[in-house]
Design an enzyme around this catalytic site. Structure first.
Site, short mmCIF file in Angstrom:
data_model
loop_
_atom_site.label_atom_id
_atom_site.label_comp_id
_atom_site.label_asym_id
_atom_site.label_seq_id
_atom_site.Cartn_x
_atom_site.Cartn_y
_atom_site.Cartn_z
N GLY A 149 -84.65 -12.78 -3.26
CA GLY A 149 -86.75 -11.91 -2.88
C GLY A 149 -85.87 -10.51 -3.17
N SER A 150 -86.11 -9.83 -1.39
CA SER A 150 -86.31 -8.45 -1.32
C SER A 150 -85.46 -7.50 -1.37
CB SER A 150 -87.49 -8.07 0.05
OG SER A 150 -88.34 -8.20 -0.26
N THR A 151 -83.85 -8.51 -1.10
CA THR A 151 -82.78 -8.33 -0.63
C THR A 151 -81.98 -7.21 -2.20
OG1 THR A 151 -81.86 -10.16 -1.65
CG2 THR A 151 -82.19 -10.53 0.79
N PHE A 152 -83.53 -7.30 -3.11
CA PHE A 152 -83.13 -6.98 -4.73
C PHE A 152 -83.22 -6.05 -5.30
CE2 PHE A 152 -83.72 -8.24 -8.98
CZ PHE A 152 -82.39 -7.75 -10.07
N LYS A 153 -83.90 -5.46 -4.11
CA LYS A 153 -85.30 -4.28 -4.26
C LYS A 153 -83.94 -2.71 -4.71
CE LYS A 153 -89.05 -5.46 -2.77
NZ LYS A 153 -89.88 -5.93 -1.22
#
Lengths: 647, 382
Positions: free
Chosen positions: A326-330
Site C-alpha cells: 500500500g502507501s508504505t511503498f510511496k
C-alpha cells in the site's frame, strides 16, 4: 558347413586347456572356503555360540543435550528440563499387555494409552525401547522405580526435554521440537543413529528446524558388555556426547512479549529492527499458540483448532506473509522519481480526487481530492494521484529497481524456514507469468503498492531501516553461537543523494508530526523520541463502478476477510534513528487507525526499554492511555517453568 | 532331433531359441536369488521392506533383461563390444568429475529407478572387450610383448579410474577378471608369474612405505590390513566387523538357529547386514548346511558356464562366457573369504544375494550374454 582353420582349432584347444587349469585353481579356492566354513561352523562352533549368547558387546548411544536459546540479554527462550519417563523393551517384558496393566495399578495410565503403546510396539523390533509415559512427576517416578522388579521390561529413565518458558511469545521465530517422525528421517541423506533413539527430539518449525544441526550436537557412545539377559556387566569404553551449540538471539524478550501482547487477538505481525546493525529486536506474529503442546505430539482437537482458525496462528506472518504494501511503498516511488530527476521538491501536482488514464479512472483515497501537493505533502497526506502521475513518468522497471535496493522483492537472509521474497513485478515477469503485456494501469497500481506488488512485514522493516540509515542494512537474528559473536558486516551506503533522502524523510516526519498527517494522532509527543513514518491501507478487493456510484462500503460493514490490510512503517528517534518498525494488521481497516497506534506503542517500548512515561504521549490522549495501562500486564517476567501434561 | 533337422548346424531362430536356453543355469540363478530374498526378509526383522521387495522387483527386471540379452544374437553383442567399453569409460570419467564437483566421492549415476554404478558395468565391459581382442588377434601373437601391452592398457585404465573413486575392491575385481580372459586366451604363463612377483613387490613397498612421507595407502586402509592380520588388536574398533561376523558364522553351527532366529543380525551386531555381510546372517540362521548348499549352487553355476564355454567354437563367445564365469567366481569367493576373515574387508557384495540393484542388474545382464553365447553357438560335429 564351416571348415575351421588349423589356427582356430589351435585357439580352441588352448582355451580348453587353460579353462581346465582355471577350473582347477577355482576348485582349490572353493575347497579352502569349504574348509574354513567347516572350521568356523562345525569345529569351533561351540565357542562362537558361547560368545554370541553370553558375552554380547553392545553399543549404547548417549544423547547430546540440545543447545539452549537465549534472548539478547541472556533470558532463556528455549531450555531443557529433566524428564522423568519410563520405557519398555518388548523382549524383556514377555507379556507387554500384562506389564502395562500392572503399571496401571501403580500410576494413572488409562487403557487407550496402553493400547497406543502396544500398537507402537508392534511396529518396532523387540529390542527397541518404546516410550511408555513421559514427564512423570517425581513421586510417580519413584514409585515405579521401587516396583521395577515386578514390572519386567519397564525401565525408568531420566532424559532431557525441550521447554519454552515464555509460551506464545517466540512460537513462530524459535518454533518447536517434537518426536522424530518418519517424514523427518526421509528428508535426510544419512540420518544419524541418534535420531532413532526413543523420544529423541527434532526441530519441526522456525529456528529449531532451520539450525537443527547446530542445536543438536553429536551423540556419544558407550560400549558395554552385556550378558544374555541384557544386564550391563561393565563399560568398555566411552565417548562423551558433544552438546548442541547455545544460541543467543538479537531478540529482546520484553519487547517481543510486549509486541505479542499489544497485537492481542488480531491477525497481525510486527517487526522491530536496529537501523544500524540490522539486529532484529522483535519479530512477532499474532495470534500465537503454546509450542510446549507440540513437544510430545499435539492432540487432534488442539491441532484442528489451530488449523481451522481463519487468523492462521500456525503461519509466521512476519516472514511468510506477503501483503500489498500500500502507501508504505510511496517512499520508494518518490526516491525513484527524484533520482531520475523526474520530479523535484518544488513541483506541485493537482489532485482532483482521481486520475484518468484513457477511459479508466483511478481514484485517490480522498474523494474530494487533496488539491495542490508537492512531494513532501504527498507523503504526509498520502495523496495517491501524485504517485499515479509520477509513476507514468518513471515506468515500472525503475520503480522495481529502486525497490530492490531497499530489499523488497528479494528473500531476506534469515535462518528461518518458509521466508517469502514478496514480489516486485517487471514487464518481463508479467509476460512470463500471465502471458500478457504490461499495461500503464499496472504501473499506476504498483505506484501505490497495490496490484502485483507484495512484501512481507520483515521486508518492510528492512526497507524502513534502509530509509533511516541510508545504508543497505541486512537483518540479523543470531548474535552469538556458543558465546562466539556472529559476524556483523558493515552495510554499504545505498548511493542515494542526501538531498533526496532528506526530502523523503521530511515527508515521513510530517506524516506523524503535523496536523493532517495521516499518523498525526499517533505521534510521539516527547520531541527527542519523535517518530517518522508512513501509513498504508491496502485493498484486498476490487471496488466496482456501481459501488463508487452508491458510495464505497465502509470497512466495518464488510466481512473480515474483505476488509483492507492496515500497515505502518516508521523509525525513531527522527534525528538520531535507532529503531525501524513495521506493523501489518491483516484486514485491520485503515493504517492510521489500526496499525499506527500499535507501532507507536511498540516503538516507545523499544526506545524506553520499559513502560514509557505518560509524557511521551500527546496531551489529548493521556487520560485514555492511563486508563489502558490499568489493564496492561506488568513487564514480562519469565514465568516459572510450567509442568506440562503427561503425553 | 538334430540329425533330422537340416538346419541343426546353424544357430536356432525365433521361438526355437527357447529350447536352446541353458535352463539349468536359469534355475540355479532363481534358486540363489530366492535364497537372497529369504535372507533380506529375515534381516529386516521379517518384513518385505525395506530390502526384500525392491530386490525382488529388480530381480524381475533383471530376468527380463537377461532373456532379452540372451535371445539377441551373440554377433550383435560382439559388434557393440567396443562401443560398450567406450561408453563405460566415459561414464567412469563422468562420475569422477561429477564427484569432484560435488566435493565428495561419487560412484553412481542416478537413472531414476536405479543408481547405475559405471564401475559395475565396466567389470563386464572389460571382459567383453578382451574377448573381442583375442578373437581378433591371431593366436601365435598373443604372447608377444606389444600384443600383451594393449590388453594391459585396456584393463588398467578403467581399474585406475575405479581405484581413484575410491573403490579398491572393484578395481581389484576388474584386474582379476581381465587377467582371467588373458589367461584363457593363452598368454604365456611367464607374464603371469612376472605379474605375481610385481604384486608381491608392491605389497612389500606398501608396508615399507607406511609412516613415511611417500605412504601409498590411506591410514584407514592400513588399519583394515592390521586388523585383518590380527583381529584381537582392537576388538571394538576397526575389527569389530570381522569379530562380529565370525561370531555370527560360528554360532550358526551345523544346522543353524533357524529362519529369522539369528540374534547377531537381529540385535544389530552385524554391520551392513543386508549388503556385504549378508552371508553371515545366512550362516547364522541356516548353519553349515545352508552355507554349503549356497557354495554348491555357486560352484554349479560355474560348472554350467565353463562347460558351455568349452562346447562353444566361437572364440569370442567362449572367452566371454569363461570371463564372466570367472568374474562371478571372484565375486562370491572374495565376499565369502572376506566375511570368513581370510582376506581383508574390501567391500564386495555376495552375488545375487546381497541387497543392491546395480550389481544385480549387471550380473543378470552378464548372464544374458552367457545365454546368448550358449543359444547361438555353432552346433554339430566338426
Amino acid at each position: 558347413m564351416i571348415i575351421p582353420s588349423k589356427s582356430a582349432k589351435e585357439k580352441n584347444r588352448r582355451i580348453t586347456r587353460r579353462s581346465l587349469m582355471l577350473g582347477g585353481i577355482q576348485l582349490a579356492v572353493v575347497g579352502v572356503l569349504g574348509v574354513r566354513m567347516r572350521q568356523l561352523q562345525v569345529t569351533q562352533s561351540d565357542s562362537y555360540r558361547l560368545l554370541a549368547e553370553e558375552n554380547r558387546i553392545n553399543v549404547q548411544l548417549i544423547p547430546p543435550d540440545r543447545g539452549l536459546i537465549f534472548d539478547r540479554l541472556g533470558k532463556p527462550i528455549a531450555e531443557n528440563k529433566p524428564n522423568y519417563r519410563i520405557v519398555l523393551i518388548r523382549e524383556q517384558a514377555q507379556d507387554p499387555a500384562n506389564v502395562l496393566a500392572e503399571l496401571a495399578k501403580i500410576i494413572d495410565f488409562p487403557e487407550d494409552k496402553q493400547a497406543d503403546v502396544l500398537k507402537k510396539m508392534k511396529r518396532n523390533s523387540a529390542f527397541v525401547k518404546i516410550p511408555v509415559v513421559e514427564n512423570l512427576d517425581w513421586s510417580d517416578f519413584a514409585r515405579i522405580s521401587a516396583n521395577a522388579p515386578a514390572l519386567p521390561g519397564i525401565i525408568p529413565e531420566v532424559g532431557l526435554n525441550r521447554n519454552y518458558p515464555q509460551p506464545e511469545d517466540f512460537t513462530h521465530v524459535v518454533g518447536y521440537v517434537g518426536p522424530v517422525s518418519d517424514r523427518d528421517l526421509s528428508g535426510l541423506e544419512n540420518p544419524e543413529p541418534i535420531l532413532q533413539f526413543p523420544g529423541f527430539q527434532y526441530g519441526k518449525t522456525g529456528l529449531e528446524v532451520k539450525i537443527e544441526d547446530t542445536l543438536r550436537g553429536t551423540a556419544g557412545t558407550s560400549q558395554v558388555e552385556v550378558n544374555s539377559s541384557g544386564r550391563v556387566i561393565r563399560e568398555l569404553s566411552r565417548k562423551d556426547a558433544v552438546n548442541g551449540a547455545d544460541i543467543q538471539l538479537t531478540l529482546d524478550s520484553d519487547l517481543q512479549h510486549y509486541a505479542s501482547y499489544r497485537m492481542g487477538d488480531q491477525s497481525a505481525a510486527a517487526v522491530v529492527m536496529d537501523v544500524h546493525s540490522g539486529n532484529i529486536r522483535a519479530l512477532a506474529s499474532s495470534p500465537s499458540f503454546d509450542p510446549n503442546k507440540f513437544i510430545f505430539g499435539i492432540s487432534t482437537t488442539d491441532w484442528n483448532g489451530l488449523l481451522n482458525n481463519e487468523y492462521r496462528p500456525l503461519a509466521d506472518k512476519t516472514i511468510s506473509g506477503a501483503y500489498p504494501p500500500g502507501s508504505t511503498f510511496k517512499m520508494v516511488v518518490a526516491l525513484a522519481a527524484l533520482e531520475e530527476g523526474l520530479v523535484d521538491a518544488e513541483e506541485e501536482i493537482f489532485c482532483p480526487g482521481h486520475f484518468d488514464l484513457g477511459n479508466r479512472r483511478f481514484h485517490c483515497w480522498k474523494r474530494g481530492g487533496h488539491g495542490r501537493m508537492n512531494l513532501s505533502d504527498s507523503l504526509k497526506e498520502s495523496c495517491d494521484v501524485f504517485y499515479y502521475e509520477i509513476s507514468q513518468r518513471i515506468g515500472i522497471e525503475k520503480i522495481t529497481a529502486m525497490a530492490k535496493r531497499f530489499g523488497l522483492g528479494a528473500r531476506p537472509d534469515l535462518p528461518l524456514p518458509a521466508i517469502t521474497g514478496g514480489l516486485m513485478p517487471t514487464k518481463q515477469w508479467k509476460q512470463t507469468n500471465y502471458n500478457e503485456a504490461w499495461r500503464k494501469g499496472d504501473t499506476i497500481n504498483s505506484a501505490i503498492g497495490q496490484g502485483f506488488v507484495l512484501s512481507s512485514p520483515v521486508q518492510l522493516a528492512i526497507m524502513t531501516a534502509r530509509l533511516a540509515s541510508g545504508r543497505a542494512i541486512t537483518p540479523r537474528l543470531i548474535q552469538r553461537i556458543n558465546g562466539v559473536p556472529t559476524p556483523l558486516e558493515y552495510a554499504d551506503p545505498l548511493g542515494i543523494s542526501d538531498a533526496d533522502f532528506a526530502l523523503v524523510r521530511e515527508g515521513m516526519f510530517r506524516v506523524n508530526n503535523e496536523t493532517r498527517g495521516t499518523a498525526y494522532a499517533t505521534r510521539i509527543a516527547e520531541t527527542t523520541m519523535a517518530m517518522a513514518g508512513k501509513t498504508g491501507t491496502s485493498q484486498v478487493r476490487q471496488i466496482s463502478l456501481a459501488e463508487r456510484a452508491t458510495g464505497v462500503i465502509k470497512n466495518e460493514d464488510l466481512p473480515w476477510e474483505h476488509r483492507d490490510h492496515a500497515l505502518f512503517v516508521g523509525y525513531a528517534p527522527y534525528d538520531k534513528p535507532r529503531f525501524a518498525i513495521s506493523v501489518v494488521v491483516e484486514h485491520g481497516g485503515s493504517g492510521s487507525a489500526a496499525a499506527a497506534p500499535i507501532a507507536r506503542d511498540i516503538m516507545l517500548r523499544a526506545l524506553y526499554e520499559t513502560q514509557p512515561p505518560i509524557s511521551a504521549f500527546p496531551r489529548e490522549i493521556r487520560d485514555e492511555m492511563l486508563e489502558q495501562r490499568q489493564n496492561e500486564p506488568p513487564p514480562n517476567v519469565v514465568a516459572p517453568t510450567p509442568r506440562s501434561d503427561r503425553a | 532331433m538334430s540329425f533330422m533337422d537340416p538346419n541343426a548346424n546353424l544357430p536356432p531362430t525365433g521361438l526355437k531359441k527357447i529350447l536352446y536356453v541353458n535352463w539349468p543355469l536359469v534355475l540355479l540363478i532363481f534358486a540363489v536369488s530366492g535364497f537372497g530374498f529369504l535372507m533380506l526378509y529375515s534381516v529386516a526383522g521379517g518384513s518385505f521392506t525395506p530390502w526384500a521387495r525392491p530386490q525382488m522387483e529388480r530381480f524381475a527386471i533383471g530376468i527380463v533383461i537377461m532373456f532379452i540379452v540372451g535371445f539377441t544374437p551373440i554377433s550383435f553383442w560382439r559388434s557393440i563390444t567396443a562401443l560398450t567399453y567406450g561408453v563405460g569409460m566415459l561414464l567412469l570419467v563422468f562420475v569422477l568429475i561429477a564427484g569432484d564437483i560435488n566435493k565428495g566421492a561419487q560412484r553412481w549415476i542416478d537413472l531414476g529407478f536405479i543408481n547405475l554404478q559405471p564401475s559395475e558395468v565396466m567389470k563386464i565391459a572389460v571382459v567383453m572387450v578382451l574377448a573381442l581382442y583375442y578373437d581378433w588377434l591371431p593366436p601365435e601373437k598373443v604372447s608377444r610383448p606389444v600384443w600383451v601391452f594393449i590388453p594391459l592398457v585396456l584393463i588398467l585404465s578403467p581399474a585406475a579410474f575405479v581405484f581413484f573413486q575410491p573403490d579398491l575392491g572393484t578395481a581389484i575385481l576388474i584386474i582379476l577378471s581381465g587377467g582371467v580372459v588373458m589367461f584363457l586366451a593363452g598368454v604365456s604363463l611367464w607374464y603371469f608369474s612376472a605379474a605375481l612377483s610385481a604384486v608381491a613387490a608392491i605389497v612389500l613397498a606398501i608396508f615399507q612405505s607406511r609412516g613415511t612421507g611417500w605412504q601409498l595407502l590411506n591410514d584407514y586402509q592400513y588399519r583394515r590390513i592390521d586388523t585383518f592380520l590380527d583381529p584381537s588388536l582392537d576388538p571394538l574398533g576397526a575389527s569389530y566387523h570381522i569379530t562380529q561376523a565370525s561370531i555370527a558364522l560360528g554360532s550358526g553351527g551345523v544346522s543353524g538357529r533357524g529362519f529369522m532366529q539369528g540374534t547377531q543380525s537381529r540385535l544389530g551386531f552385524l554391520p551392513e547386514k543386508q549388503t556385504d555381510f549378508i552371508f553371515t546372517t545366512l550362516a547364522e540362521e541356516f548353519g553349515y548346511v545352508g552355507t554349503t548348499l549356497l557354495l554348491v549352487m555357486y560352484v554349479l553355476i560355474m560348472v554350467f558356464c565353463i562347460s558351455s564355454a568349452l562346447n562353444n567354437r566361437n572364440r569370442y563367445a567362449a572367452l566371454l562366457t569363461g570371463g564372466i564365469a570367472a568374474t562371478f567366481f571372484f565375486f562370491f569367493a572374495v565376499n565369502m573369504a572376506m566375511v570368513m576373515g581370510l582376506v581383508p574387508v574390501v567391500g564386495v557384495p555376495l552375488p545375487l544375494v546381497s541387497y543392491g540393484g546395480s550389481a544385480m542388474l549387471v550380473l543378470l545382464g552378464a548372464f544374458g550374454l552367457v545365454q546368448s553365447a550358449h543359444i547361438h553357438r555353432p552346433q554339430g560335429v566338426l
